[in-house]
Design an enzyme around this catalytic site. Structure first.
Site, short mmCIF file in Angstrom:
data_model
loop_
_atom_site.label_atom_id
_atom_site.label_comp_id
_atom_site.label_asym_id
_atom_site.label_seq_id
_atom_site.Cartn_x
_atom_site.Cartn_y
_atom_site.Cartn_z
N ASN A 1 0.87 -1.18 0.00
CA ASN A 1 0.00 0.00 0.00
C ASN A 1 0.91 1.23 0.00
O ASN A 1 1.45 1.59 1.03
CB ASN A 1 -0.88 -0.05 1.26
CG ASN A 1 -1.73 1.19 1.44
OD1 ASN A 1 -1.80 2.04 0.55
ND2 ASN A 1 -2.37 1.30 2.59
N TRP A 2 1.06 1.82 -1.18
CA TRP A 2 2.01 2.94 -1.31
C TRP A 2 1.48 4.22 -0.67
O TRP A 2 2.20 5.20 -0.55
CB TRP A 2 2.34 3.19 -2.79
CG TRP A 2 3.12 2.06 -3.45
CD1 TRP A 2 3.50 0.87 -2.87
CD2 TRP A 2 3.62 2.01 -4.79
NE1 TRP A 2 4.19 0.10 -3.78
CE2 TRP A 2 4.28 0.78 -4.98
CE3 TRP A 2 3.56 2.91 -5.88
CZ2 TRP A 2 4.89 0.42 -6.19
CZ3 TRP A 2 4.17 2.55 -7.09
CH2 TRP A 2 4.82 1.32 -7.24
N LYS A 3 0.22 4.23 -0.32
CA LYS A 3 -0.42 5.42 0.28
C LYS A 3 -0.18 6.66 -0.59
O LYS A 3 -0.10 6.53 -1.80
CB LYS A 3 0.05 5.60 1.73
CG LYS A 3 -0.20 4.34 2.57
CD LYS A 3 -0.06 4.54 4.05
CE LYS A 3 -0.30 3.20 4.75
NZ LYS A 3 -0.24 3.31 6.20
N HIS B 1 -9.68 1.10 4.81
CA HIS B 1 -8.41 1.28 5.53
C HIS B 1 -8.65 2.20 6.73
O HIS B 1 -9.44 3.14 6.65
CB HIS B 1 -7.35 1.88 4.59
CG HIS B 1 -5.99 1.86 5.19
ND1 HIS B 1 -5.57 2.82 6.08
CD2 HIS B 1 -4.97 0.97 5.08
CE1 HIS B 1 -4.35 2.53 6.48
NE2 HIS B 1 -3.95 1.41 5.88
N GLU C 1 -7.06 4.59 7.86
CA GLU C 1 -6.86 6.03 7.58
C GLU C 1 -8.10 6.63 6.93
O GLU C 1 -8.46 7.78 7.18
CB GLU C 1 -5.59 6.22 6.72
CG GLU C 1 -4.33 5.98 7.55
CD GLU C 1 -3.14 5.44 6.79
OE1 GLU C 1 -3.10 5.53 5.56
OE2 GLU C 1 -2.23 4.89 7.46
N GLU D 1 -5.64 -5.05 10.59
CA GLU D 1 -4.63 -4.01 10.77
C GLU D 1 -4.91 -3.26 12.07
O GLU D 1 -5.68 -2.28 12.08
CB GLU D 1 -4.67 -3.02 9.61
CG GLU D 1 -4.34 -3.64 8.27
CD GLU D 1 -3.72 -2.62 7.33
OE1 GLU D 1 -2.60 -2.86 6.88
OE2 GLU D 1 -4.33 -1.56 7.09
N GLY E 1 2.28 2.17 10.90
CA GLY E 1 3.24 3.26 10.77
C GLY E 1 3.92 3.64 12.07
O GLY E 1 4.59 4.68 12.16
N SER F 1 3.20 -2.26 10.45
CA SER F 1 4.64 -2.30 10.70
C SER F 1 5.28 -3.66 10.37
O SER F 1 6.18 -4.11 11.06
CB SER F 1 4.96 -1.90 12.14
OG SER F 1 4.58 -0.54 12.37
N GLY G 1 2.67 -1.14 4.37
CA GLY G 1 2.71 0.29 4.07
C GLY G 1 4.14 0.75 3.85
O GLY G 1 4.71 0.58 2.78
N GLY G 2 4.73 1.33 4.87
CA GLY G 2 6.06 1.94 4.77
C GLY G 2 7.09 1.06 4.08
O GLY G 2 7.83 1.53 3.20
P1 PGA Z 1 2.62 0.21 7.77
O1 PGA Z 1 1.17 0.41 7.13
O2 PGA Z 1 3.17 -1.08 7.17
O3 PGA Z 1 3.40 1.42 7.38
O4 PGA Z 1 2.44 0.08 9.24
C1 PGA Z 1 0.30 -0.66 6.91
C2 PGA Z 1 -0.99 -0.15 6.29
O5 PGA Z 1 -1.45 0.94 6.67
O6 PGA Z 1 -1.58 -0.82 5.42
#
Ligand code: PGA
Length: 255
Positions: A13-15, A99, A101, A171, A177, A216, A237-238
């Protein structure tokens, strides 16, 4: 042993990161590292505006293309939104819905997430339904209640049969993050809860449902998480923004 029908899936997930050049570089590096050539399925979800470019680069389909969100409505007067039909037309095979967010920053309700899940399926794509509790919810022992409420809203809206072609991602919000990963045991506990809830309605669908862990995940903790019996891969994500990290995480899922 996990059933063979649950092919591990690792989704990046490149956000909201990177310009066109960054997206092209990252996709190119993943291809040159042979990501997607192994047992696990690999997927990247770039920002909407990079889907066309990245889709062209990944045209051989070894790494699947997905989107981070979709509008619940079909078309028309929805300024700023992107329709599921448009994403299918660009070759997206998966779409992340709900998600944390989107839920926390943009106020998406369980009911809206359920409608998005439906829209994605109507257009022949696979929704990745995200569920997960906040730190405050975990601390007051409300994890199961929150996760099952989020899951039940979609089961109620779409019916259990829809989960035959869906993916769920657990999640925990406190792990996203933050560098604070759930332990493999914490993840397994909630994954088993999710699979058990689906099994109450349909045992066959439950046995084939892929449940990803996200929060994470890094190259150095992926293998232990993916080894848990009900963890079928990850939503990253990251660490998905670095080709070396993402390739190593996919390799951990390749087994
Ligand atoms: P993260 O994000 O790996 O940076 O914790 C995961 C996500 O939000 O899908």
């Amino acid at each position: 042993m996990k059933p063979a029908m649950r092919r591990p899936l690792v989704a990046g997930n490149w956000k909201m990161n990177g310009n066109r050049g960054d997206a092209a570089r990252l996709a190119g590096e993943l291809l040159s590292r042979n990501v997607g050539a192994g047992a696990a399925e690999a997927l990247v979800c770039p920002p909407f505006v990079h889907l066309v470019d990245v889709g062209r680069q990944l045209a051989d389909g070894r790494i699947a293309l997905g989107a981070q969100d979709a509008c619940a409505d079909e078309a028309g007067a929805h300024t700023g939104e992107v329709a599921a039909a448009m994403l299918a037309d660009l070759g997206c095979r998966f779409v992340i819905v709900g998600h944390s967010e989107r839920r926390a920053i943009y106020g998406e309700s369980d009911a809206l997430v359920a409608r998005k899940f439906d829209a994605v399926r109507r257009h022949g794509m696979i929704p990745i339904l995200c569920v997960g509790e906040s730190l405050a919810e975990r601390e007051r022992n409300a994890t199961a209640e929150v996760v099952l409420r989020q899951l039940d809203a979609v089961v109620a809206g779409s019916g259990i049969a829809a989960f035959a072609t869906a993916v769920v991602a657990y999640e925990p919000v406190w792990a996203i993050g933050t560098g604070r990963t759930a332990t493999p045991e914490q993840a397994q506990e909630v994954h088993a809860l999710i699979r058990g809830r689906i099994a109450e309605k349909d045992a066959t669908i439950s046995a084939s449902l892929r449940v990803l862990y996200g929060g994470s995940v890094k190259a150095d903790n992926a293998a232990l998480l993916f080894a848990m019996p009900d963890v079928d891969g990850g939503l990253i994500g990251g660490a998905s923004l670095k080709s070396t990290e993402f390739a190593a995480i996919v390799a951990a899922a390749d087994g």
